[in-house]
Write a protein that holds these residues in place. Structure first.
Motif, PDB file in Angstrom:
ATOM      1  N   PHE A  43      -2.993  -3.485 -36.875  1.00 49.87           N
ATOM      2  CA  PHE A  43      -2.323  -2.218 -37.169  1.00 49.87           C
ATOM      3  C   PHE A  43      -2.917  -1.086 -36.317  1.00 49.87           C
ATOM      4  CE2 PHE A  43      -1.786   1.725 -39.580  1.00 49.87           C
ATOM      5  CZ  PHE A  43      -0.453   1.672 -39.949  1.00 49.87           C
ATOM      6  N   SER A  44      -4.199  -1.197 -35.975  1.00 55.51           N
ATOM      7  CA  SER A  44      -4.879  -0.163 -35.177  1.00 55.51           C
ATOM      8  C   SER A  44      -4.377  -0.113 -33.746  1.00 55.51           C
ATOM      9  CB  SER A  44      -6.396  -0.401 -35.194  1.00 55.51           C
ATOM     10  OG  SER A  44      -6.894  -0.305 -36.501  1.00 55.51           O
ATOM     11  N   ASN A  45      -3.613  -1.118 -33.337  1.00 57.56           N
ATOM     12  CA  ASN A  45      -2.907  -1.102 -32.059  1.00 57.56           C
ATOM     13  C   ASN A  45      -3.809  -0.786 -30.866  1.00 57.56           C
ATOM     14  OD1 ASN A  45      -0.500  -1.531 -30.664  1.00 57.56           O
ATOM     15  ND2 ASN A  45      -0.003   0.656 -30.636  1.00 57.56           N
ATOM     16  N   GLY A  46      -4.962  -1.456 -30.814  1.00 57.09           N
ATOM     17  CA  GLY A  46      -5.841  -1.289 -29.661  1.00 57.09           C
ATOM     18  C   GLY A  46      -6.728  -0.064 -29.681  1.00 57.09           C
ATOM     19  N   HIS A  87     -14.608   2.200 -36.493  1.00 57.45           N
ATOM     20  CA  HIS A  87     -14.820   3.048 -37.659  1.00 57.45           C
ATOM     21  C   HIS A  87     -14.551   2.263 -38.942  1.00 57.45           C
ATOM     22  CE1 HIS A  87     -15.011   6.729 -40.038  1.00 57.45           C
ATOM     23  NE2 HIS A  87     -13.923   6.294 -40.657  1.00 57.45           N
ATOM     24  N   LEU A  88     -13.426   1.579 -39.006  1.00 58.02           N
ATOM     25  CA  LEU A  88     -13.124   0.851 -40.248  1.00 58.02           C
ATOM     26  C   LEU A  88     -14.129  -0.273 -40.479  1.00 58.02           C
ATOM     27  CD1 LEU A  88     -11.403  -2.150 -40.288  1.00 58.02           C
ATOM     28  CD2 LEU A  88      -9.818  -0.715 -39.035  1.00 58.02           C
ATOM     29  N   TRP A  93     -16.385  -0.253 -43.783  1.00 59.17           N
ATOM     30  CA  TRP A  93     -16.335  -1.455 -44.617  1.00 59.17           C
ATOM     31  C   TRP A  93     -17.735  -2.031 -44.815  1.00 59.17           C
ATOM     32  CZ3 TRP A  93     -17.168  -6.600 -42.748  1.00 59.17           C
ATOM     33  CH2 TRP A  93     -17.024  -7.581 -43.731  1.00 59.17           C
ATOM     34  N   THR A  94     -18.526  -2.098 -43.750  1.00 55.48           N
ATOM     35  CA  THR A  94     -19.872  -2.671 -43.851  1.00 55.48           C
ATOM     36  C   THR A  94     -20.756  -1.856 -44.782  1.00 55.48           C
ATOM     37  OG1 THR A  94     -19.685  -3.608 -41.631  1.00 55.48           O
ATOM     38  CG2 THR A  94     -21.916  -3.370 -42.526  1.00 55.48           C
ATOM     39  N   TYR A  95     -20.739  -0.542 -44.645  1.00 56.58           N
ATOM     40  CA  TYR A  95     -21.531   0.297 -45.559  1.00 56.58           C
ATOM     41  C   TYR A  95     -21.018   0.179 -46.990  1.00 56.58           C
ATOM     42  CZ  TYR A  95     -24.451   2.726 -42.113  1.00 56.58           C
ATOM     43  OH  TYR A  95     -25.391   3.030 -41.160  1.00 56.58           O
ATOM     44  N   ALA A  96     -19.708   0.210 -47.172  1.00 54.64           N
ATOM     45  CA  ALA A  96     -19.150   0.107 -48.527  1.00 54.64           C
ATOM     46  C   ALA A  96     -19.509  -1.241 -49.155  1.00 54.64           C
ATOM     47  CB  ALA A  96     -17.636   0.293 -48.491  1.00 54.64           C
ATOM     48  N   LYS A  97     -19.347  -2.303 -48.405  1.00 52.44           N
ATOM     49  CA  LYS A  97     -19.681  -3.655 -48.889  1.00 52.44           C
ATOM     50  C   LYS A  97     -21.152  -3.713 -49.281  1.00 52.44           C
ATOM     51  CE  LYS A  97     -19.791  -8.477 -47.209  1.00 52.44           C
ATOM     52  NZ  LYS A  97     -19.584  -9.079 -48.494  1.00 52.44           N
ATOM     53  N   THR A  98     -22.007  -3.197 -48.418  1.00 47.78           N
ATOM     54  CA  THR A  98     -23.449  -3.223 -48.664  1.00 47.78           C
ATOM     55  C   THR A  98     -23.812  -2.412 -49.901  1.00 47.78           C
ATOM     56  OG1 THR A  98     -23.858  -3.533 -46.298  1.00 47.78           O
ATOM     57  CG2 THR A  98     -25.708  -2.735 -47.639  1.00 47.78           C
ATOM     58  N   ALA A 118     -11.885   0.460 -48.209  1.00 46.14           N
ATOM     59  CA  ALA A 118     -12.678   0.822 -47.023  1.00 46.14           C
ATOM     60  C   ALA A 118     -11.970   0.386 -45.742  1.00 46.14           C
ATOM     61  CB  ALA A 118     -14.071   0.196 -47.121  1.00 46.14           C
ATOM     62  N   ILE A 119     -11.374  -0.787 -45.770  1.00 47.04           N
ATOM     63  CA  ILE A 119     -10.664  -1.291 -44.590  1.00 47.04           C
ATOM     64  C   ILE A 119      -9.441  -0.427 -44.278  1.00 47.04           C
ATOM     65  CG2 ILE A 119      -9.264  -3.231 -43.734  1.00 47.04           C
ATOM     66  CD1 ILE A 119     -11.266  -5.059 -45.348  1.00 47.04           C
ATOM     67  N   THR A 120      -8.743   0.032 -45.299  1.00 47.44           N
ATOM     68  CA  THR A 120      -7.469   0.744 -45.112  1.00 47.44           C
ATOM     69  C   THR A 120      -7.571   2.262 -45.257  1.00 47.44           C
ATOM     70  OG1 THR A 120      -6.878   0.425 -47.445  1.00 47.44           O
ATOM     71  CG2 THR A 120      -6.124  -1.259 -45.881  1.00 47.44           C
ATOM     72  N   HIS A 121      -8.762   2.800 -45.480  1.00 45.75           N
ATOM     73  CA  HIS A 121      -8.871   4.218 -45.835  1.00 45.75           C
ATOM     74  C   HIS A 121      -8.271   5.168 -44.804  1.00 45.75           C
ATOM     75  CE1 HIS A 121     -12.448   4.168 -43.249  1.00 45.75           C
ATOM     76  NE2 HIS A 121     -12.431   5.496 -43.287  1.00 45.75           N
ATOM     77  N   ASP A 122      -8.273   4.813 -43.544  1.00 43.94           N
ATOM     78  CA  ASP A 122      -7.728   5.698 -42.499  1.00 43.94           C
ATOM     79  C   ASP A 122      -6.369   5.229 -41.988  1.00 43.94           C
ATOM     80  OD1 ASP A 122      -9.730   7.595 -42.549  1.00 43.94           O
ATOM     81  OD2 ASP A 122     -10.797   6.810 -40.803  1.00 43.94           O
ATOM     82  N   ILE A 123      -5.635   4.510 -42.805  1.00 41.21           N
ATOM     83  CA  ILE A 123      -4.347   3.946 -42.401  1.00 41.21           C
ATOM     84  C   ILE A 123      -3.358   5.017 -41.931  1.00 41.21           C
ATOM     85  CG2 ILE A 123      -3.318   3.934 -44.721  1.00 41.21           C
ATOM     86  CD1 ILE A 123      -2.205   1.076 -43.933  1.00 41.21           C
ATOM     87  N   ALA A 124      -3.509   6.231 -42.428  1.00 41.69           N
ATOM     88  CA  ALA A 124      -2.570   7.303 -42.080  1.00 41.69           C
ATOM     89  C   ALA A 124      -2.918   8.007 -40.764  1.00 41.69           C
ATOM     90  CB  ALA A 124      -2.498   8.335 -43.209  1.00 41.69           C
ATOM     91  N   CYS A 125      -4.036   7.698 -40.160  1.00 41.72           N
ATOM     92  CA  CYS A 125      -4.439   8.420 -38.944  1.00 41.72           C
ATOM     93  C   CYS A 125      -3.403   8.344 -37.818  1.00 41.72           C
ATOM     94  CB  CYS A 125      -5.812   7.958 -38.467  1.00 41.72           C
ATOM     95  SG  CYS A 125      -7.151   8.611 -39.491  1.00 41.72           S
ATOM     96  N   PRO A 126      -2.869   7.167 -37.477  1.00 42.53           N
ATOM     97  CA  PRO A 126      -1.866   7.155 -36.405  1.00 42.53           C
ATOM     98  C   PRO A 126      -0.645   8.017 -36.726  1.00 42.53           C
ATOM     99  CG  PRO A 126      -2.639   4.922 -36.841  1.00 42.53           C
ATOM    100  CD  PRO A 126      -3.195   5.804 -37.926  1.00 42.53           C
TER     101      PRO A 126
END
Length: 164
Positions: free
Chosen positions: A13-16, A23-24, A28-33, A52-60
Protein backbone atom coordinates in the motif's frame (compact mmCIF):
# COMPACT_ATOMS: atom_id res chain seq x y z
CA UNK A 1 -4.62 -12.64 7.79
CA UNK A 2 -1.85 -12.72 10.33
CA UNK A 3 0.35 -9.78 11.36
CA UNK A 4 2.99 -10.56 8.72
CA UNK A 5 0.38 -10.64 5.95
CA UNK A 6 -1.07 -7.32 7.12
CA UNK A 7 2.46 -5.89 7.19
CA UNK A 8 3.12 -7.15 3.66
CA UNK A 9 -0.15 -5.63 2.45
CA UNK A 10 0.68 -2.28 4.11
CA UNK A 11 4.15 -2.24 2.55
CA UNK A 12 2.52 -2.75 -0.86
CA UNK A 13 0.00 0.00 0.00
CA UNK A 14 2.98 2.32 0.67
CA UNK A 15 3.69 2.16 -3.07
CA UNK A 16 7.47 2.37 -2.86
CA UNK A 17 7.59 5.16 -0.26
CA UNK A 18 10.63 3.97 1.70
CA UNK A 19 10.18 6.56 4.43
CA UNK A 20 6.61 5.39 5.04
CA UNK A 21 7.68 1.73 5.07
CA UNK A 22 10.55 2.36 7.48
CA UNK A 23 8.34 4.49 9.72
CA UNK A 24 5.62 1.86 10.03
CA UNK A 25 8.22 -0.85 10.67
CA UNK A 26 9.81 1.22 13.44
CA UNK A 27 6.49 2.16 15.06
CA UNK A 28 5.37 -1.47 14.88
CA UNK A 29 8.63 -2.64 16.47
CA UNK A 30 8.40 -0.19 19.37
CA UNK A 31 4.69 -0.91 19.87
CA UNK A 32 5.27 -4.68 19.78
CA UNK A 33 8.16 -4.37 22.22
CA UNK A 34 6.33 -2.10 24.67
CA UNK A 35 3.19 -4.26 24.50
CA UNK A 36 5.11 -7.45 25.20
CA UNK A 37 7.10 -5.85 28.02
CA UNK A 38 3.85 -4.54 29.54
CA UNK A 39 2.35 -8.05 29.34
CA UNK A 40 -0.65 -7.37 27.11
CA UNK A 41 -3.08 -10.18 26.47
CA UNK A 42 -2.89 -11.78 23.00
CA UNK A 43 -5.90 -9.97 21.50
CA UNK A 44 -4.89 -6.51 22.76
CA UNK A 45 -1.33 -7.10 21.55
CA UNK A 46 -2.59 -8.11 18.10
CA UNK A 47 -4.91 -5.08 17.91
CA UNK A 48 -2.04 -2.79 18.96
CA UNK A 49 0.29 -4.25 16.33
CA UNK A 50 -2.29 -3.93 13.54
CA UNK A 51 -2.94 -0.31 14.57
CA UNK A 52 0.81 0.39 14.59
CA UNK A 53 1.17 -1.06 11.09
CA UNK A 54 -1.78 0.96 9.71
CA UNK A 55 -1.61 4.13 11.82
CA UNK A 56 -0.42 6.34 8.94
CA UNK A 57 -2.66 4.80 6.27
CA UNK A 58 -4.14 8.22 5.48
CA UNK A 59 -0.81 9.90 4.70
CA UNK A 60 -0.89 9.33 0.91
CA UNK A 61 -4.49 10.59 0.69
CA UNK A 62 -3.68 13.62 2.87
CA UNK A 63 -0.67 14.52 0.73
CA UNK A 64 -2.83 14.38 -2.38
CA UNK A 65 -5.93 16.04 -0.93
CA UNK A 66 -4.40 18.66 1.42
CA UNK A 67 -0.75 18.90 0.36
CA UNK A 68 0.50 17.73 3.77
CA UNK A 69 0.18 14.98 6.37
CA UNK A 70 -1.20 17.06 9.23
CA UNK A 71 -2.00 14.78 12.18
CA UNK A 72 -5.60 15.92 12.56
CA UNK A 73 -6.27 15.33 8.86
CA UNK A 74 -4.74 11.85 9.18
CA UNK A 75 -7.11 11.15 12.04
CA UNK A 76 -10.13 12.40 10.07
CA UNK A 77 -9.31 10.39 6.95
CA UNK A 78 -7.82 7.28 8.58
CA UNK A 79 -10.80 5.33 9.92
CA UNK A 80 -12.61 4.68 6.62
CA UNK A 81 -9.34 3.78 4.92
CA UNK A 82 -8.31 1.30 7.59
CA UNK A 83 -11.79 -0.28 7.62
CA UNK A 84 -11.54 -0.87 3.89
CA UNK A 85 -7.94 -2.04 4.15
CA UNK A 86 -8.82 -4.62 6.83
CA UNK A 87 -12.11 -5.75 5.28
CA UNK A 88 -10.63 -9.05 4.07
CA UNK A 89 -8.26 -9.60 7.02
CA UNK A 90 -10.55 -12.02 8.87
CA UNK A 91 -10.72 -9.84 11.98
CA UNK A 92 -13.80 -9.47 14.15
CA UNK A 93 -15.91 -6.34 13.70
CA UNK A 94 -14.94 -5.35 17.24
CA UNK A 95 -11.23 -5.59 16.44
CA UNK A 96 -11.58 -3.61 13.18
CA UNK A 97 -13.56 -0.97 15.10
CA UNK A 98 -10.81 -0.68 17.70
CA UNK A 99 -8.04 -0.44 15.10
CA UNK A 100 -10.04 2.24 13.24
CA UNK A 101 -10.51 4.12 16.52
CA UNK A 102 -6.79 3.96 17.32
CA UNK A 103 -5.80 5.08 13.82
CA UNK A 104 -8.27 7.97 14.02
CA UNK A 105 -6.86 9.13 17.38
CA UNK A 106 -3.11 8.46 17.19
CA UNK A 107 -2.27 12.19 17.31
CA UNK A 108 -4.64 12.92 20.20
CA UNK A 109 -2.94 12.75 23.59
CA UNK A 110 -6.03 13.37 25.74
CA UNK A 111 -8.77 11.01 26.90
CA UNK A 112 -6.66 7.93 26.20
CA UNK A 113 -8.97 5.01 26.84
CA UNK A 114 -6.81 1.92 26.79
CA UNK A 115 -3.32 0.51 27.06
CA UNK A 116 -3.25 -0.16 23.30
CA UNK A 117 -3.95 3.53 22.63
CA UNK A 118 -1.32 4.61 25.17
CA UNK A 119 1.34 2.36 23.69
CA UNK A 120 0.57 3.44 20.12
CA UNK A 121 1.13 7.11 20.92
CA UNK A 122 4.30 6.28 22.85
CA UNK A 123 5.74 4.19 20.00
CA UNK A 124 4.80 6.74 17.34
CA UNK A 125 6.29 9.55 19.41
CA UNK A 126 9.63 7.75 19.88
CA UNK A 127 9.94 7.18 16.14
CA UNK A 128 8.80 10.71 15.21
CA UNK A 129 11.25 12.17 17.74
CA UNK A 130 14.06 10.24 16.11
CA UNK A 131 13.06 11.00 12.51
CA UNK A 132 12.36 14.67 13.13
CA UNK A 133 15.12 15.43 15.60
CA UNK A 134 12.90 16.62 18.43
CA UNK A 135 14.75 18.69 21.00
CA UNK A 136 15.82 17.30 24.36
CA UNK A 137 13.29 19.63 26.00
CA UNK A 138 10.46 18.32 23.79
CA UNK A 139 11.39 14.71 24.64
CA UNK A 140 11.61 15.50 28.37
CA UNK A 141 8.21 17.23 28.30
CA UNK A 142 6.60 14.31 26.44
CA UNK A 143 8.11 11.87 28.92
CA UNK A 144 6.77 13.80 31.89
CA UNK A 145 3.36 14.69 30.45
CA UNK A 146 2.34 11.80 28.19
CA UNK A 147 4.40 8.65 28.75
CA UNK A 148 2.55 6.28 31.09
CA UNK A 149 4.02 2.81 30.54
CA UNK A 150 7.23 1.99 32.36
CA UNK A 151 8.50 0.14 29.28
CA UNK A 152 7.83 3.12 27.02
CA UNK A 153 9.59 5.44 29.45
CA UNK A 154 12.62 3.16 29.58
CA UNK A 155 12.75 2.88 25.79
CA UNK A 156 12.47 6.65 25.30
CA UNK A 157 15.25 7.23 27.83
CA UNK A 158 17.45 4.53 26.29
CA UNK A 159 16.85 5.63 22.71
CA UNK A 160 17.91 9.20 23.44
CA UNK A 161 20.39 8.52 26.28
CA UNK A 162 18.26 10.53 28.69
CA UNK A 163 19.07 10.51 32.37
CA UNK A 164 16.59 8.85 34.67
Amino acid sequence: MNISQIMEKMIAFSNGNLHAMNHLMCVWTYAKTIGELEGLDRKTQETLEIAAITHDIACPLCREKYGNTNGKRQEEEGAPLVRSFLADAGLSAEQVDRVAYLVSHHHTYTDIDGIDYQILIEADYIVNASESGYSPENRKNFLEEHMKTESGKRLLRSTFCMET
